[in-house]
Motif scaffolding. Structure first.
Motif, PDB file in Angstrom:
ATOM      1  N   UNK A 163       6.869  -4.733  -7.554  1.00  0.00           N
ATOM      2  CA  UNK A 163       6.656  -4.626  -6.109  1.00  0.00           C
ATOM      3  C   UNK A 163       6.328  -3.186  -5.718  1.00  0.00           C
ATOM      4  N   UNK A 164       7.117  -2.228  -6.256  1.00  0.00           N
ATOM      5  CA  UNK A 164       6.895  -0.820  -5.919  1.00  0.00           C
ATOM      6  C   UNK A 164       5.499  -0.386  -6.342  1.00  0.00           C
ATOM      7  N   UNK A 165       5.087  -0.822  -7.522  1.00  0.00           N
ATOM      8  CA  UNK A 165       3.780  -0.457  -8.043  1.00  0.00           C
ATOM      9  C   UNK A 165       2.661  -1.036  -7.167  1.00  0.00           C
ATOM     10  N   UNK A 166       2.832  -2.279  -6.737  1.00  0.00           N
ATOM     11  CA  UNK A 166       1.847  -2.919  -5.874  1.00  0.00           C
ATOM     12  C   UNK A 166       1.767  -2.229  -4.510  1.00  0.00           C
ATOM     13  N   UNK A 167       2.934  -1.894  -3.952  1.00  0.00           N
ATOM     14  CA  UNK A 167       2.961  -1.252  -2.633  1.00  0.00           C
ATOM     15  C   UNK A 167       2.311   0.137  -2.677  1.00  0.00           C
ATOM     16  N   UNK A 168       2.591   0.889  -3.763  1.00  0.00           N
ATOM     17  CA  UNK A 168       1.988   2.224  -3.887  1.00  0.00           C
ATOM     18  C   UNK A 168       0.474   2.106  -3.998  1.00  0.00           C
ATOM     19  N   UNK A 169      -0.004   1.133  -4.783  1.00  0.00           N
ATOM     20  CA  UNK A 169      -1.453   0.939  -4.935  1.00  0.00           C
ATOM     21  C   UNK A 169      -2.088   0.569  -3.603  1.00  0.00           C
ATOM     22  N   UNK A 170      -1.418  -0.294  -2.851  1.00  0.00           N
ATOM     23  CA  UNK A 170      -1.894  -0.695  -1.526  1.00  0.00           C
ATOM     24  C   UNK A 170      -2.042   0.532  -0.628  1.00  0.00           C
ATOM     25  N   UNK A 171      -1.031   1.394  -0.674  1.00  0.00           N
ATOM     26  CA  UNK A 171      -1.066   2.603   0.154  1.00  0.00           C
ATOM     27  C   UNK A 171      -2.242   3.500  -0.235  1.00  0.00           C
ATOM     28  N   UNK A 172      -2.456   3.690  -1.537  1.00  0.00           N
ATOM     29  CA  UNK A 172      -3.539   4.573  -1.979  1.00  0.00           C
ATOM     30  C   UNK A 172      -4.904   3.968  -1.653  1.00  0.00           C
ATOM     31  N   UNK A 173      -5.036   2.642  -1.746  1.00  0.00           N
ATOM     32  CA  UNK A 173      -6.308   1.991  -1.417  1.00  0.00           C
ATOM     33  C   UNK A 173      -6.678   2.218   0.037  1.00  0.00           C
ATOM     34  N   UNK A 174      -5.662   2.322   0.882  1.00  0.00           N
ATOM     35  CA  UNK A 174      -5.914   2.460   2.308  1.00  0.00           C
ATOM     36  C   UNK A 174      -6.633   3.773   2.627  1.00  0.00           C
ATOM     37  N   UNK A 175      -6.503   4.756   1.726  1.00  0.00           N
ATOM     38  CA  UNK A 175      -7.160   6.047   1.973  1.00  0.00           C
ATOM     39  C   UNK A 175      -8.612   6.055   1.526  1.00  0.00           C
ATOM     40  N   UNK A 176      -9.027   5.038   0.770  1.00  0.00           N
ATOM     41  CA  UNK A 176     -10.358   5.073   0.166  1.00  0.00           C
ATOM     42  C   UNK A 176     -11.446   4.911   1.217  1.00  0.00           C
ATOM     43  N   UNK A 177     -12.505   5.693   1.087  1.00  0.00           N
ATOM     44  CA  UNK A 177     -13.654   5.589   1.979  1.00  0.00           C
ATOM     45  C   UNK A 177     -14.910   5.614   1.127  1.00  0.00           C
ATOM     46  N   UNK A 178     -15.956   4.978   1.612  1.00  0.00           N
ATOM     47  CA  UNK A 178     -17.228   4.986   0.907  1.00  0.00           C
ATOM     48  C   UNK A 178     -18.323   5.380   1.887  1.00  0.00           C
ATOM     49  N   UNK A 179     -18.954   6.505   1.667  1.00  0.00           N
ATOM     50  CA  UNK A 179     -20.036   6.955   2.550  1.00  0.00           C
ATOM     51  C   UNK A 179     -21.251   7.295   1.694  1.00  0.00           C
ATOM     52  N   UNK A 180     -21.574   6.408   0.760  1.00  0.00           N
ATOM     53  CA  UNK A 180     -22.642   6.700  -0.182  1.00  0.00           C
ATOM     54  C   UNK A 180     -22.056   7.224  -1.479  1.00  0.00           C
ATOM     55  N   UNK A 181     -20.919   7.856  -1.400  1.00  0.00           N
ATOM     56  CA  UNK A 181     -20.109   8.171  -2.570  1.00  0.00           C
ATOM     57  C   UNK A 181     -18.680   7.863  -2.158  1.00  0.00           C
ATOM     58  N   UNK A 182     -17.807   7.747  -3.162  1.00  0.00           N
ATOM     59  CA  UNK A 182     -16.437   7.391  -2.853  1.00  0.00           C
ATOM     60  C   UNK A 182     -15.590   8.629  -2.683  1.00  0.00           C
ATOM     61  N   UNK A 183     -14.722   8.597  -1.721  1.00  0.00           N
ATOM     62  CA  UNK A 183     -13.722   9.655  -1.639  1.00  0.00           C
ATOM     63  C   UNK A 183     -12.524   9.115  -0.886  1.00  0.00           C
ATOM     64  N   UNK A 184     -11.510   9.933  -0.718  1.00  0.00           N
ATOM     65  CA  UNK A 184     -10.337   9.473   0.004  1.00  0.00           C
ATOM     66  C   UNK A 184     -10.123  10.409   1.182  1.00  0.00           C
ATOM     67  N   UNK A 185      -9.433   9.905   2.208  1.00  0.00           N
ATOM     68  CA  UNK A 185      -9.228  10.719   3.400  1.00  0.00           C
ATOM     69  C   UNK A 185      -8.339  11.928   3.098  1.00  0.00           C
ATOM     70  N   UNK A 186      -7.647  11.919   1.966  1.00  0.00           N
ATOM     71  CA  UNK A 186      -6.815  13.071   1.614  1.00  0.00           C
ATOM     72  C   UNK A 186      -7.503  13.979   0.591  1.00  0.00           C
ATOM     73  N   UNK A 187      -8.822  13.795   0.403  1.00  0.00           N
ATOM     74  CA  UNK A 187      -9.545  14.587  -0.606  1.00  0.00           C
ATOM     75  C   UNK A 187      -9.397  16.093  -0.348  1.00  0.00           C
ATOM     76  N   UNK A 188      -9.315  16.500   0.922  1.00  0.00           N
ATOM     77  CA  UNK A 188      -9.221  17.943   1.184  1.00  0.00           C
ATOM     78  C   UNK A 188      -7.883  18.502   0.710  1.00  0.00           C
TER      79      UNK A 188
END
Lengths: 344, 344
Positions: free
Chosen positions: B266-291
């Protein structure tokens, strides 16, 4: 259908199956250095281009983009006019199948990250880490220059090759326990640097004209249209292409105001290299997070920890350096780097 | 416009200066729940408007991020909106973060930013910075919905479209109080409220019986938010974690609890869910916390590289002590049937 076989050292066999069509050049040339005669044996990673049916209703549907089944992930991508679907079967199995179904507009973007993502995954299953860095080798001793884009990886490797080293990689190399393995791929030349001066002008007249035209286009559009020019590695690096070596020095290059050489702790080198890899492997980590969300506990859930452990094992006991390189690369700087990494 | 102050449970105080007077508050202030009167000393101060970056002595990564200890400058863009950011104070976890954000006036002409000019500021800057500061104070800004009754929180995690909002609305109609619709703060003391689309939930509660956003409902929501009317829904401040639900969407006939999940999964699934939420795609992939990744790459000591492992560890502790249920839920199904949830 055309089938092409590749062998990345003794680590990975790769097969590409496609039905032809436009704009596949980059995908076809990416691993061309490692092409081997077609074999009847199944490849460990099979990449198939063409349409495929959506997975059955048994899959979990994650936020409209992913369908995840046991050891199966399907993803629907879109960007502007491009639409493409990706399906990966057998993440944890000895043989992994990657299918890509692009619309015509997407054929330009497929090569971008998807195939390298799966290559990264398969290599890690064998304890090898794809590191974002250039590498050179001489007398069996390999030096890796890791760094982010613009840190000086390519120019440093080029200078070492001009000084008698053999070339292992320009952008990414493979770290395996005790050794560094080559990943020789076409050079992609961006308008932002003077590639001719960098490599001693090995370009043909038509290549020079193409680079000049693309640079003009980039300037005219304020960098919005930034086309790359792809060159065969042998043309740029001549005959001095190597295959592998023992890791002698691991260097993290970074841009800064003044030339500086510092020792680096194993912890910080691992942290920095993992952050660097993180920028390069967003697509893979997104896929693995999607798998982990629906099926935690599989090998995909351990990717971050496995990669950290593998990298640590590869770097332990090797002298680790951080070298700061100012924007203008001079002979003195190359001499300084050489003095820092060539010691016994 | 006058500066707007927010106080997030006394943990982080935020001041935003230079909000445009031409924006509709309800669309542009996802944190309005935490708005307080002037006079607090902020932990994060965001100034909107033109500024001159100070790039002396900066290391550079990717031709994009410029940093020296404590300082970061970068430019970014998404969907036609381009902006530049300067952050000072990143080297002091307890000090003031001074942030400057500039999106040129011409950006307003791009759809949808003409309606939501400040949403991108929250998504790409304020939420990541809150996540950083809250984590430095031992709390996690976590991707899950949460409601409270009698001091106990019912947490509902899942990807977008899994039915979090529908479950939350149904429980609110049954007398529960809102803690968070998309994000909730988790810490050693339990769950702390973090509502972000209160206005939308108010509209649902007052004017709709389902949460399907048909075109008519969207127009109704739009006029409700634009009118500035309020129909407050009951909210809670904090609660002890009482139950944990993970909702996965699948084409099945009826909802069912999945067997065979342990706390680690469960913990592993929840952490993955949280990290997926940051993902963005604008022609290339990055995350909102990339900075933050880029800063951690260039400057040692922020510890941000260890965030994912830290979150996973925290979630393992939580999943080990709070009763949980993993649900598969059909896509086409009346999700107001909250009887399937594990309630405290």
């Amino acid at each position: 259908m055309t089938t092409l076989d590749y062998r990345l050292h003794d680590l990975l066999t790769l097969r590409l199956t496609h039905g032809g069509g436009p704009l596949l050049g980059h995908l076809l040339s990416r691993y061309a250095h490692y092409q081997v005669p077609a074999s009847s044996a199944e490849a460990e990673l099979s990449v198939e281009l063409g349409s495929f049916a959506a997975a059955g209703p048994g899959c979990f549907r994650l936020d409209g983009f992913y369908r995840a089944g046991p050891d199966y992930l399907e993803c629907a991508h879109s960007y502007k006019l491009a639409r493409w679907r990706v399906a990966v079967e057998g993440w944890g199995a000895p043989r992994t199948r990657l299918r890509i179904d692009p619309n015509p507009a997407a054929r330009m973007v497929i090569p971008g990250e998807t195939v390298p993502s799966l290559v990264r995954w398969k290599l890690l299953r064998k304890g090898a880490v794809l590191v974002h860095g250039s590498a050179v080798e001489k007398d069996g001793r390999a030096i890796v220059f890791a760094g982010r884009s613009g840190a000086g990886k390519t120019i440093t490797a080029a200078r070492f090759v001009q000084a008698g080293y053999r070339f292992l990689s320009d952008d990414s190399c493979i770290l395996a326990p005790g050794r560094v393995l080559s990943l020789i791929q076409p050079f992609t030349v961006r308008f932002t640097y003077d590639a001719g001066g960098l490599f001693g002008n090995p370009f043909t007249a038509s290549q020079k004209a193409a680079i000049l035209a693309k640079r003009g286009l980039a300037l005219a559009t304020a960098g919005r249209i930034n086309l790359l020019t792809s060159l065969p590695p042998a043309q740029v690096m001549g005959a001095s292409l190597g295959s592998e070596g023992r890791l002698h020095r691991f260097v993290i290059l970074q841009g800064g105001d003044a030339f500086k050489v510092e020792g680096l702790s194993l912890d910080r080198a691992v942290e920095q290299t993992l952050l660097n890899i993180g920028f390069e492997s967003r697509e893979l980590t997104d896929y693995l997070d999607a798998m982990t969300h629906a099926f935690p506990g599989g090998p995909w859930s351990r990717f971050r920890a496995d990669q950290q452990a593998a990298l640590r094992a590869c770097l332990a006991g090797v002298p680790l350096l951080r070298i700061t390189v100012p924007g203008r690369y001079t002979e003195e700087i190359f001499g300084g780097i050489r003095a820092a990494v060539e010691g016994a | 416009m006058k500066p707007v102050d927010y106080d997030i449970h006394g943990l982080v105080r935020l001041k935003v200066e230079g909000h445009s007077r031409f924006t509709v508050d309800a669309f542009n202030r996802p944190l309005s729940h935490f708005q307080v009167g002037p006079g607090t000393t902020p932990d994060i101060r965001v100034s909107i408007g033109a500024f001159r970056p100070d790039l002396a002595d900066c290391a550079n990564v990717d031709h994009k991020y410029y940093s020296r200890p404590g300082y970061l400058y970068f430019r970014d863009s998404d969907k036609g909106l381009a902006w530049e950011v300067e952050i000072r104070g990143l080297d002091d976890p307890g000090g003031l973060l001074e942030v400057r954000w500039n999106a040129g006036a011409g950006n307003r002409l791009h759809f949808p930013w003409i309606l939501f000019p400040q949403m991108v500021l929250h998504l790409y800057l304020i939420i990541p910075l809150l996540e950083l500061r809250l984590w430095q104070k031992g709390h996690f800004l976590f991707h899950a919905a949460a409601v409270e009754r009698e001091g106990k929180a019912c947490l509902i995690a899942g990807r977008g479209g899994a039915g979090k909002t529908t479950f939350v609305m149904d429980l609110l109609r049954k007398g529960w109080r809102l803690l968070g619709d998309d994000l909730v703060i988790l810490g050693p003391g339990g769950a702390l409220a973090f509502p972000t689309i209160e206005g939308q939930l108010e509209y649902f509660a007052a004017h709709r019986t389902t949460e399907e956003l048909s075109l008519g409902a969207k127009l109704g929501l739009f006029s409700f938010l634009a009118s500035g009317r309020r129909a407050p829904i009951p909210t809670a401040v904090s609660a002890a974690p009482g139950s944990l639900n993970l909702v996965l969407s699948r084409e099945t006939a009826a909802p069912a609890a999945l067997a065979g999940w342990d706390a680690d999964m469960l913990a592993s699934s929840l952490a993955a869910n949280h990290l997926m939420e940051r993902a963005r795609y604008v022609g290339y992939r990055f995350s909102t916390t990339a900075f933050l990744d880029a800063y951690a790459y260039m400057q040692s000591g922020s510890g941000w590289g260890g965030y994912a492992a830290d979150l996973a560890g925290f979630l393992r502790g939580l999943a080990g002590t709070v009763p949980f249920r993993v649900l598969e839920v059909p896509r086409a199904w009346d999700k107001r049937n909250t009887g399937v949830l594990l309630l405290p």
